[in-house]
Each structure stands twice: as structure tokens, then as C-alpha cells.
Design a protein around this motif. Structure first.
Motif, short mmCIF file in Angstrom:
data_model
loop_
_atom_site.label_atom_id
_atom_site.label_comp_id
_atom_site.label_asym_id
_atom_site.label_seq_id
_atom_site.Cartn_x
_atom_site.Cartn_y
_atom_site.Cartn_z
N ILE A 22 0.95 -1.04 0.01
CA ILE A 22 -0.04 0.05 0.03
C ILE A 22 0.96 1.24 -0.01
CG2 ILE A 22 -1.68 1.29 1.26
CD1 ILE A 22 -2.54 -1.58 2.37
N GLN A 23 2.09 1.22 0.65
CA GLN A 23 2.90 2.50 0.97
C GLN A 23 3.69 2.55 -0.47
OE1 GLN A 23 6.39 2.34 0.82
NE2 GLN A 23 6.60 4.71 1.11
N GLY A 59 -4.06 1.83 -4.31
CA GLY A 59 -3.52 1.85 -2.69
C GLY A 59 -4.80 2.01 -1.99
N SER A 98 -6.03 -1.06 0.55
CA SER A 98 -6.55 -0.38 1.98
C SER A 98 -7.82 -0.81 2.61
CB SER A 98 -6.47 1.01 2.00
OG SER A 98 -5.10 1.35 1.72
N GLN A 111 2.15 1.85 -3.46
CA GLN A 111 1.20 2.46 -4.43
C GLN A 111 1.02 4.11 -4.13
OE1 GLN A 111 0.04 0.93 -6.90
NE2 GLN A 111 1.33 -0.84 -6.30
N PHE A 112 1.05 4.16 -3.00
CA PHE A 112 0.90 5.76 -2.40
C PHE A 112 2.22 6.45 -2.54
CE2 PHE A 112 -2.93 4.52 -0.52
CZ PHE A 112 -3.97 5.24 -0.82
N TRP A 124 -3.01 5.87 -6.41
CA TRP A 124 -3.47 6.17 -5.30
C TRP A 124 -4.79 5.45 -5.46
CZ3 TRP A 124 -3.28 11.67 -2.64
CH2 TRP A 124 -1.80 12.06 -2.61
#
Length: 305
Positions: A262-263, A275, A279, A265-266, A272
């Protein structure tokens, strides 16, 4: 003398006029107001300039796709890499919860039933690790489990191994060990509170009726302290699914969890929507897992009765 005096009179007049001008109320007021006015002007104008620049950049260089789609959720659920990371995160979280509760229950039981008047001191000692940074505690386990760390050096000193082992660090086992230590106190405290509410007369009655220590524990103490066990398991399980720092420092490629994806992707990927989909998917699965855990523990509690 007269000429000199007359020649210097314009100079004296200029200085006098300048002093009079500086001492005038408008000039003094402007000198007092200008720093505050300029500071307020900068605070007011700067955000407007930033918004204008961002709008200009978005309109001319970026294209925002506002079409409603579930493609990102399909990728999050079907792509092998994200599916494997999610299952690994759930496995690590459940394992950490199980080990943490198993280690925390005897400590909480000892403090509650045998702590006496030193219960507050024992609880105080349990909270001492929280005086240091979470990052520092993770780094200390990296030193302990490292190639030339404390554990390898001790095993070599005892003659158990001939050379340092590389299997202690940068894998899922290192993540489990580190998270179990980091969240131990969060499991001890709710279990202790639950054990404190157990009526001691019930334990004495079970003993008087012929139950031994183990049987009275299984039939009286453990079922009555089940709410604390459930709370401890949930308190540990839910945050560890989304832990990012520990897998980053001690996990290596075999200990990467869904939070690291996730980190990414962001951050570097700048994707986003994906991500956010990862999430939300993780949050929903954790919710279902937490509900299933509560139901399983309650079923075991009913069977124990």
C-alpha cells in the motif's frame, strides 16, 4: 562665520525636516504595521498562488479519470502478488496474536493471583519498554537476530552452531518475534483486568468440590477471563495486519506485508486508486476475521462449560 552658518543652514533644515518626517504619526504607524501586514499578506497570498499553480498544472499536464470502476478492487483481489501479501499478513497477524496471548496470559495470571501488594509495581515494570521508541525496539531485535548479533554469538559460544545462521533475520519469523514482543504489554493489561474481576470464591468452591488446580482453572478461571483474552487478541491482531515499519526493517523480501505494498502504491508508484482499493479490501477482510475470531472463542468458551 556668517557664510558658514548660512551655508550649513540648508543641511540643518534637511535633517530637521527628515527628523520631523520620521517622527510624524503616519510614518511611525507604517513602521509598526508593515512587518505584521507583510507577514499576513504572505500567509494570505501564498496558499492562493499554490492553488492557482496546482490548478494550472492539473489542467495542462495531468488528466484525472473520474470514471467509476471496480477494476482496482479486482486487481487487489485477483493479482497473485497482492493476494499472497494479504494472506501472509493475515497469517502473521493471527500467529502474533496467538503467541502474544499465550505468553501474556501466564504473566497476567501471576500478577493477578500472586502479585499481592506488588501488583502496581509489576504493572509498572511491564510498561517500561514503552518508555523507548517503537522504532528503537524494532532495531534492537535487528541487532539480536542479526548475522553477528547476540543470538548467533550466544549459540556459537555454547557450541550449538558452528557458524552464524542467516535464518534468524529477514523473514516472516523475525517479523513474528518482533511484533510479539512489541505488543506483549497490550495483551497483558486487558487479560489482567479480566482476571481481577474473577470471583475468588468461585475458585475456592471448585477446589472444595474436588477440582484440582488445572481443572478449576479450565472450568472457572479461563472461561471467566475469556473477555480479556478476546480483547487482547483483537488489540494485537488488528494493528499488526497493517504494520509497515517492522516488515520493512526485519522482514526482508520474505517478510513483506500488505502495508508495504500500500505504501508503495501511494509513494513510488503514485497509483492512489489501487492503494486505496488495497486499504479498503484489507480493512474489510480484517473486520471479517475479527468477527470470526470472536465467534470461535465464544464457541470454545461454551464448549468448556
Amino acid at each position: 562665520m556668517t557664510a558658514a552658518a548660512e551655508g550649513s543652514s540648508p543641511l540643518r533644515m534637511t535633517r530637521a525636516r527628515r527628523n520631523a518626517l520620521l517622527q510624524s504619526e503616519p510614518v511611525q504607524g507604517f513602521a509598526l504595521i508593515s512587518p505584521t501586514f507583510l507577514y499576513a499578506l504572505i500567509l494570505l497570498v501564498l496558499p492562493i498562488l499554490v492553488v492557482i499553480a496546482h490548478s494550472f498544472w492539473t489542467q495542462n499536464y495531468l488528466t484525472i479519470d473520474r470514471t467509476f470502476t471496480l477494476e482496482n478492487y479486482r486487481i487487489a483481489l485477483t493479482e497473485p502478488i497482492y493476494r499472497d501479501l494479504l494472506w501472509r499478513s493475515l497469517y502473521i497477524s493471527l500467529t502474533v496474536s496467538l503467541f502474544t496471548v499465550i505468553l501474556a496470559y501466564p504473566i497476567a495470571y501471576f500478577i493477578s493471583f500472586h502479585g499481592g501488594r506488588h501488583k502496581s509495581l509489576w504493572l509498572f515494570l511491564i510498561t517500561i519498554p514503552f518508555w523507548t521508541s517503537y522504532l528503537l525496539r524494532v532495531m534492537s531485535w535487528k541487532v539480536i537476530l542479526g548475522y553477528n548479533g547476540v543470538l548467533n554469538s550466544g549459540l556459537m559460544g555454547l557450541g550449538i552452531i558452528d557458524e552464524p545462521s542467516t535464518a534468524l533475520l529477514y523473514n516472516s519469523s523475525a517479523v513474528i518475534i518482533t511484533l510479539t514482543h512489541a505488543w506483549a504489554a497490550f495483551a497483558i493489561l486487558p487479560i489482567f483486568v479480566s482476571l481481577e474481576k474473577v470471583d475468588r470464591t468461585l475458585v475456592e468452591a471448585a477446589t472444595d468440590l474436588g477440582d484440582g488446580p488445572l481443572r478449576s482453572f479450565l472450568r472457572v478461571t479461563l472461561p471467566l477471563s475469556a473477555p480479556g483474552v478476546i480483547s487482547a487478541a483483537l488489540i494485537v491482531m488488528i494493528p499488526t495486519v497493517g504494520d509497515y515499519v517492522t516488515p520493512k526493517l526485519v522482514g526482508g523480501k520474505d517478510g513483506v506485508m500488505i502495508a508495504n505494498a500500500i505504501q508503495a502504491q501511494f509513494g513510488k508508484a503514485s497509483n492512489w486508486p489501487l492503494g486505496a482499493a488495497l486499504s479498503v479490501t484489507t480493512m474489510l477482510i480484517v473486520t471479517l476475521m475479527a468477527g470470526a475470531t470472536v465467534l470461535i472463542i465464544r464457541a470454545l468458551q461454551r464448549l468448556a462449560r
